[in-house]
Design an enzyme around this catalytic site. Structure first.
Site, PDB file in Angstrom:
ATOM      1  N   HIS A 428      46.572  36.353  37.297  1.00  0.00           N
ATOM      2  CA  HIS A 428      45.689  35.621  38.211  1.00  0.00           C
ATOM      3  C   HIS A 428      44.520  34.984  37.440  1.00  0.00           C
ATOM      4  CE1 HIS A 428      43.711  35.036  42.210  1.00  0.00           C
ATOM      5  NE2 HIS A 428      42.638  35.026  41.432  1.00  0.00           N
ATOM      6  N   GLU A 429      43.848  35.817  36.640  1.00  0.00           N
ATOM      7  CA  GLU A 429      42.679  35.308  35.898  1.00  0.00           C
ATOM      8  C   GLU A 429      43.115  34.278  34.862  1.00  0.00           C
ATOM      9  OE1 GLU A 429      39.866  35.829  37.113  1.00  0.00           O
ATOM     10  OE2 GLU A 429      40.391  37.525  38.386  1.00  0.00           O
ATOM     11  N   HIS A 432      43.434  30.907  36.390  1.00  0.00           N
ATOM     12  CA  HIS A 432      42.167  30.165  36.488  1.00  0.00           C
ATOM     13  C   HIS A 432      41.830  29.534  35.136  1.00  0.00           C
ATOM     14  CE1 HIS A 432      41.003  31.433  40.448  1.00  0.00           C
ATOM     15  NE2 HIS A 432      40.980  32.733  40.151  1.00  0.00           N
TER      16      HIS A 432
END
Ligand code: ADP
Length: 528
Positions: A428-429, A432
């Site tokens: 997820h990170e 980004h």
């Protein structure tokens, strides 16, 4: 200063409550004691059950009946029994009828009726007065608290003059130069009066909480060497309804006595919001606001009182407040820019032990959008962190940790996280970070972490933006892409999506909504 007042007020309130509680306990104890005394008396004597009393009466064995008015306890003398006995009758009236009937039947019964003794009446009197006494005590308490609310907050504050000077307020140079005029008015009112100039009565300070509005108001008082009285708009209307207007009156009464002075009203929107309906709370606000306007209109030329008021919601204010002769000067206190932040950091590191490696410039760069209060808070957190880490001085690391603690939350190294969740957070990170890398308008990624902080399972920190006044549509669109990069990575790599993106979606939704409803950035324009 406010804290001290609050404490004093609390102490006084506690004292009154304890005194009342004590009085109530004493009264109850007295009642119980008197009853117990009565009851012990009764137990000492021989009692005669009521059924036995009726029986003896029907046999004609009762020689004497002694009773006290209003009491159900009677003393009787039974034939051939030396000691008098006590009996409790369920209904005195029917018992008396019975006695009378026996007397008419020819029984010789000596009937003695005694008036009620004073002592035996005391518990009854006390009990009947108890509710009234408690009500009275409550009223006294309420009035005392009202009085304290007015005095405690207003009077104590004025006794001391503030030592804050303009030098203690970092940045805000233009605002200070505008406000220096107010200092002049306070110092030499006669100079302006001679020229026929009317001294302004009110200045409104607009700005986000923590931008230094209170600080600058204090600095004006400090520079002019006049007392500073402060009160918050919400304090006018808290606690008891109907008090607001009288508090305003008291505040200005005091201000008149000590003029020249500064009256500072924080959160003026709490009383000065636009008047609309006639509901209870509104009416209360209206009265308070009207009183404030009356007071401001009524300053005489000898009184040099300048009212400074602060709010972060100028659009809420009633127009009546902004009329000439009231708050006709308005000054916006902005969130500090890079230079301002650096100066604030410098002021707040003055009293702290700062290591030589600390680079305040880079911290100022990393904290775009932070207010003075937040910066002061970061430095305080840094000092706490440095103490915990047993550092000699506050190091750069300590400050960086404090920034993260304040922005993302406390690091939660102890939290047990499953491998599956770690993997999910990592993708997820990374989503980004990778997406942002390809978006020209987005700032570079500074740090990616899957160590949980605060409520976040992981975070991606970006390098701070330079201070800007305008954001373009492309920039906002790319921000939306960066925010949704985390969710996209989950879908792509794990072929599933999770709740981890909830905060991203919340922020993205707000941006998208603002783009359409506030900034007119919709793609298509409908024609009518
Ligand atoms: P506001 O009244 O705007 O909510 P305050 O004046 O109460 O903000 O600010 C809170 C604290 O933040 C101040 O006591 C001070 O320590 C710090 N602060 C805010 N702005 C500044 C500034 N410009 N210079 C120095 N300190 C500041």
């Amino acid at each position: 200063m406010m804290d001290k007042n609050d404490k004093k007020q609390k102490q006084k309130r506690n004292l009154i409550i304890s005194a009342i509680a004590l009085a109530v306990i004493i009264v109850i104890a007295a009642v119980v004691a008197i009853y117990m005394a009565e009851n012990t008396d009764k137990e000492d004597e021989k009692t005669l059950p009521y059924t036995d009393l009726i029986k003896e009466m029907s046999y004609g064995n009762i020689e004497k009946v002694e009773m006290t008015v209003g009491s159900t306890t009677v003393k009787v003398k039974v034939k051939n029994v030396e000691e008098e006995k006590t009996s409790i009758v369920p209904n005195t009236e029917s018992f008396m009828n019975l006695v009378q009937q026996k007397v008419t039947e020819g029984n010789e019964i000596e009937l003695i009726q005694k008036p009620r003794s004073v002592i035996s009446q005391i518990p009854g009197i006390i009990i009947s007065f108890l509710p009234t006494a408690i009500m009275l005590a409550l009223f006294v308490m309420i009035f005392k608290m009202q009085g304290m609310g007015e005095k405690g907050k207003v009077y104590d504050d004025t006794e001391r003059k503030t030592k804050v000077k303009f030098d203690d307020v970092a940045g805000l140079d233009e605002e200070k130069s505008e406000l220096i005029e107010i200092v002049e008015f306070l110092k030499k009112p006669e100079k302006f009066a001679k020229m026929g100039a009317k001294i302004p009565k009110g200045v409104l300070l607009y700005g986000k909480p923590g931008t230094g509005k209170t600080l600058i108001a204090k600095a004006i008082a400090g520079e002019a060497d006049v007392p500073f009285i402060s009160m918050s708009g919400s304090e006018f209307i808290e606690m008891f309804a109907g008090l607001g207007a009288s508090r305003v009156r008291k505040l200005f009464e005091k201000a008149r006595k000590i003029s020249p002075c500064i009256v500072f009203i924080d959160e003026i929107d709490a009383i000065g919001s636009r008047r609309s309906s006639n509901s209870g709370a509104e009416t209360e606000n209206n009265q308070t606001l009207n009183q404030l306007l009356v007071e401001m209109d009524g300053f005489s030329s000898e009184e040099t009182i300048i009212v400074l008021a602060a709010t972060n919601r100028p659009e809420m204010l009633d127009k009546a407040l902004l009329r000439p002769g009231r708050f006709d000067r308005q000054i916006t206190i902005p969130t500090p820019d890079l230079k301002g932040r650096l100066e604030i950091l410098k002021i707040h590191t003055k009293e702290k032990r700062i290591a030589e490696d600390v680079n305040l410039e880079s911290i100022a760069e990393d904290t775009a959008g932070f207010t003075g209060a937040e910066l002061a808070n970061i430095l305080n957190e840094a000092a706490i962190i440095a103490t915990k880490r047993e550092h000699e001085d506050i190091e750069n690391d300590d400050i960086e940790e404090a920034v993260k603690k304040v922005t993302v939350g406390l690091e939660k190294r102890q939290r047990v996280i499953s491998e599956k969740d770690k993997k999910l957070t990592a993708y997820h990170e990374a989503g980004h970070a990778v997406v942002s890398r390809y978006l020209p308008t987005q700032t570079d990624v500074k740090e990616v972490s899957i160590i949980p902080r605060g409520v976040a399972g992981g975070y991606t920190m970006y390098k701070s933006d330079e201070d800007k006044y305008y954001i373009s549509k492309t920039e906002m669109q790319e921000k939306l892409i960066a925010l949704l990069g985390g969710r996209a990575a989950e879908k792509l790599v794990l072929d599933d999506i999770s709740t981890g993106a909830s905060n991203d979606i919340e922020v993205a939704t707000q941006i998208a909504r603002d783009m359409v409803t506030k900034y007119g950035m919709s793609d298509t324009l409908r024609t009518y």
